[in-house]
Design an enzyme around this catalytic site. Structure first.
Site, PDB file in Angstrom:
ATOM      1  N   GLY A  86       2.273  -0.337  -7.752  1.00 29.77           N
ATOM      2  CA  GLY A  86       1.861  -1.569  -8.713  1.00 29.77           C
ATOM      3  C   GLY A  86       1.131  -1.255 -10.317  1.00 29.77           C
ATOM      4  O   GLY A  86       0.072  -1.804 -10.532  1.00 29.77           O
TER       5      GLY A  86
ATOM      6  N   TYR B  14      -6.709 -13.228  -0.036  1.00 30.33           N
ATOM      7  CA  TYR B  14      -6.970 -11.960  -0.580  1.00 30.33           C
ATOM      8  C   TYR B  14      -8.449 -12.032  -0.157  1.00 30.33           C
ATOM      9  O   TYR B  14      -8.384 -10.266   0.014  1.00 30.33           O
ATOM     10  CB  TYR B  14      -6.592 -12.670  -2.015  1.00 30.33           C
ATOM     11  CG  TYR B  14      -7.375 -11.584  -2.699  1.00 30.33           C
ATOM     12  CD1 TYR B  14      -6.263 -10.702  -3.250  1.00 30.33           C
ATOM     13  CD2 TYR B  14      -7.871 -11.358  -3.688  1.00 30.33           C
ATOM     14  CE1 TYR B  14      -5.931  -9.985  -4.394  1.00 30.33           C
ATOM     15  CE2 TYR B  14      -8.981 -11.060  -4.538  1.00 30.33           C
ATOM     16  CZ  TYR B  14      -7.494  -9.459  -5.279  1.00 30.33           C
ATOM     17  OH  TYR B  14      -7.604  -8.813  -5.748  1.00 30.33           O
TER      18      TYR B  14
HETATM   19  P1  NAP Z   1      -1.300  -7.266 -11.855  1.00 31.26           P
HETATM   20  O1  NAP Z   1      -1.325  -7.167 -12.966  1.00 31.26           O
HETATM   21  O2  NAP Z   1      -0.312  -8.348 -11.132  1.00 31.26           O
HETATM   22  O3  NAP Z   1      -0.649  -5.952 -11.346  1.00 31.26           O
HETATM   23  C1  NAP Z   1      -0.368  -5.499 -10.502  1.00 31.26           C
HETATM   24  C2  NAP Z   1       1.552  -4.791  -9.792  1.00 31.26           C
HETATM   25  O4  NAP Z   1       1.447  -4.725  -8.282  1.00 31.26           O
HETATM   26  C3  NAP Z   1       2.450  -5.880 -10.437  1.00 31.26           C
HETATM   27  O5  NAP Z   1       3.432  -4.744 -11.216  1.00 31.26           O
HETATM   28  C4  NAP Z   1       2.644  -6.531  -9.242  1.00 31.26           C
HETATM   29  O6  NAP Z   1       4.259  -5.966  -9.930  1.00 31.26           O
HETATM   30  C5  NAP Z   1       2.728  -4.914  -8.357  1.00 31.26           C
HETATM   31  N1  NAP Z   1       3.327  -5.143  -6.893  1.00 31.26           N
HETATM   32  C6  NAP Z   1       2.658  -6.546  -6.315  1.00 31.26           C
HETATM   33  N2  NAP Z   1       3.576  -6.508  -5.341  1.00 31.26           N
HETATM   34  C7  NAP Z   1       4.081  -4.954  -5.189  1.00 31.26           C
HETATM   35  C8  NAP Z   1       4.577  -4.476  -3.629  1.00 31.26           C
HETATM   36  N3  NAP Z   1       4.529  -5.188  -2.888  1.00 31.26           N
HETATM   37  N4  NAP Z   1       5.221  -3.138  -3.576  1.00 31.26           N
HETATM   38  C9  NAP Z   1       4.588  -2.216  -5.158  1.00 31.26           C
HETATM   39  N5  NAP Z   1       4.238  -2.853  -6.085  1.00 31.26           N
HETATM   40  C10 NAP Z   1       3.811  -4.789  -5.991  1.00 31.26           C
HETATM   41  O7  NAP Z   1      -2.646  -6.776 -10.955  1.00 31.26           O
HETATM   42  P2  NAP Z   1      -4.053  -6.489 -11.379  1.00 31.26           P
HETATM   43  O8  NAP Z   1      -5.309  -6.943 -12.575  1.00 31.26           O
HETATM   44  O9  NAP Z   1      -3.954  -4.983 -12.401  1.00 31.26           O
HETATM   45  O10 NAP Z   1      -5.099  -5.558 -10.326  1.00 31.26           O
HETATM   46  C11 NAP Z   1      -4.294  -4.761  -9.363  1.00 31.26           C
HETATM   47  C12 NAP Z   1      -4.684  -4.527  -8.008  1.00 31.26           C
HETATM   48  O11 NAP Z   1      -6.505  -4.486  -8.919  1.00 31.26           O
HETATM   49  C13 NAP Z   1      -4.921  -5.919  -7.383  1.00 31.26           C
HETATM   50  O12 NAP Z   1      -4.293  -5.091  -5.791  1.00 31.26           O
HETATM   51  C14 NAP Z   1      -5.721  -6.308  -7.231  1.00 31.26           C
HETATM   52  O13 NAP Z   1      -6.181  -7.149  -6.052  1.00 31.26           O
HETATM   53  C15 NAP Z   1      -7.272  -5.762  -7.930  1.00 31.26           C
HETATM   54  N6  NAP Z   1      -8.521  -6.439  -8.351  1.00 31.26           N
HETATM   55  C16 NAP Z   1      -7.801  -6.471  -9.428  1.00 31.26           C
HETATM   56  C17 NAP Z   1      -8.920  -7.470 -10.304  1.00 31.26           C
HETATM   57  C18 NAP Z   1      -8.599  -7.837 -11.545  1.00 31.26           C
HETATM   58  O14 NAP Z   1      -9.622  -8.867 -12.381  1.00 31.26           O
HETATM   59  N7  NAP Z   1      -7.462  -8.188 -12.435  1.00 31.26           N
HETATM   60  C19 NAP Z   1     -10.200  -7.924  -9.480  1.00 31.26           C
HETATM   61  C20 NAP Z   1     -10.542  -7.176  -8.225  1.00 31.26           C
HETATM   62  C21 NAP Z   1      -9.410  -6.254  -8.163  1.00 31.26           C
HETATM   63  P3  NAP Z   1       4.648  -8.667  -9.116  1.00 31.26           P
HETATM   64  O15 NAP Z   1       3.902  -9.188 -10.661  1.00 31.26           O
HETATM   65  O16 NAP Z   1       5.928  -8.424  -9.295  1.00 31.26           O
HETATM   66  O17 NAP Z   1       4.101  -9.260  -7.931  1.00 31.26           O
END
Ligand code: NAP
Length: 253
Positions: free
Chosen positions: A19, A161
């Site tokens: 991701g 989630y």
């Molecule tokens: P993001 O901006 O949505 O980035 C996540 C990336 O993962 C996106 O490019 C997404 O593509 C890709 N992805 C989704 N499904 C996938 C799959 N099956 N195989 C490969 N790649 C895939 O999210 P983020 O905010 O950076 O979050 C990153 C991680 O941190 C996640 O695990 C999230 O749950 C965790 N997290 C985030 C926060 C926050 O506040 N942002 C807080 C706690 C935890 P698509 O856009 O096509 O789905």
């Protein structure tokens, strides 16, 4: 970057970050790349992954993009084959890919439940399984799973989630116990509220509510998470395994 976070003993390491086309994953990839680690950007978004790798290469980072869905076992097999063909064995795995499909339980469909579990939890399991043998052979490895504060606290409207992120903690601790004897550390990071595309979707009201619950009174940044990943993959963190590091401005204490 703090000098002591650098890993001096193992040059030419390779990190695969799932991701990583954007958000937290991209910033993690960039931080590791700046420490002379080869970077494999894995994402389901092929074009964006290519663009991300191009950006890193323009900053003198050895990077390659590999498209695939981490919840699909065949994709995971080809992702790691391509990674190995490019850079040799993967020594650092960051399971960062994650999705949300929010709804209250009475409205939450079985598909939304399954989809979130498949990417957030099964995806991490499949990727760990894919690297474990080669890491065990080398008696070295660093695995970091990106969980969430809601995996510890729960959250109304995010049962799927939160359950997937709580599951990641159980997976982290089990893998840490299984792999510790071979010099592999496995840890989780539980981010709080981090400014990315994922949280941009939230309503202003929800964002305000989150902000009120953060003692340090600011939203987190992808750099806040990437800094901790840099530490956990360094020699300085070689005695830390099976832990959940909260990076949340004090939301959960
Ligand atoms: P993001 O901006 O949505 O980035 C996540 C990336 O993962 C996106 O490019 C997404 O593509 C890709 N992805 C989704 N499904 C996938 C799959 N099956 N195989 C490969 N790649 C895939 O999210 P983020 O905010 O950076 O979050 C990153 C991680 O941190 C996640 O695990 C999230 O749950 C965790 N997290 C985030 C926060 C926050 O506040 N942002 C807080 C706690 C935890 P698509 O856009 O096509 O789905």
């Amino acid at each position: 970057m703090v000098e002591s976070y650098k890993n001096k003993d193992i040059p030419g390491r390779t990190a695969l970050v799932t991701g990583a086309a954007r958000g937290i994953g991209f910033r993690i990839a960039e931080h590791l790349g700046k420490q002379d680690v080869n970077i494999v950007i894995c994402d389901i978004l092929s074009d964006l992954a290519q663009e991300a790798a191009k950006q890193l290469k323009s900053r003198d980072i050895n990077a390659v993009a590999v498209a695939g869905d981490v919840s699909n076992p065949e994709d995971v097999e080809s992702i790691f084959k391509e990674a190995t063909d490019n850079f040799g064995d993967v020594n650092i795995l960051v399971n960062n890919a994650g999705i949300t499909r929010d709804n209250i339980i009475v409205r939450l469909g079985a598909k939304e439940w399954d989809d979130v579990m498949a990417v957030n939890l099964k995806g991490a399991f499949l990727c760990i399984k894919a690297v474990a043998r080669s890491m065990m052979k080398k008696r070295y490895g660093r695995i970091i799973n990106i969980s969430s504060v809601v995996g510890l606290t729960g959250n109304a409207g995010q049962a799927n989630y939160a359950a997937s992120k709580a599951g990641l903690i159980g997976l982290t601790k089990s893998a840490a116990r299984e792999l510790a004897g071979r010099g592999i550390t496995v840890n989780a990071i539980a981010p709080g509220f981090i400014a990315t595309d994922m949280t941009d979707k939230l309503t202003d009201e929800t964002k305000e509510e989150f902000l009120k619950s953060i003692p340090l009174k600011r939203v987190g940044t992808p750099d806040d998470i990437a800094n901790v990943v840099s530490f956990l993959v360094s020699d300085a963190a070689s005695y830390i395994t099976g832990q959940v590091i909260h990076v949340d401005g004090g939301m959960v204490m």
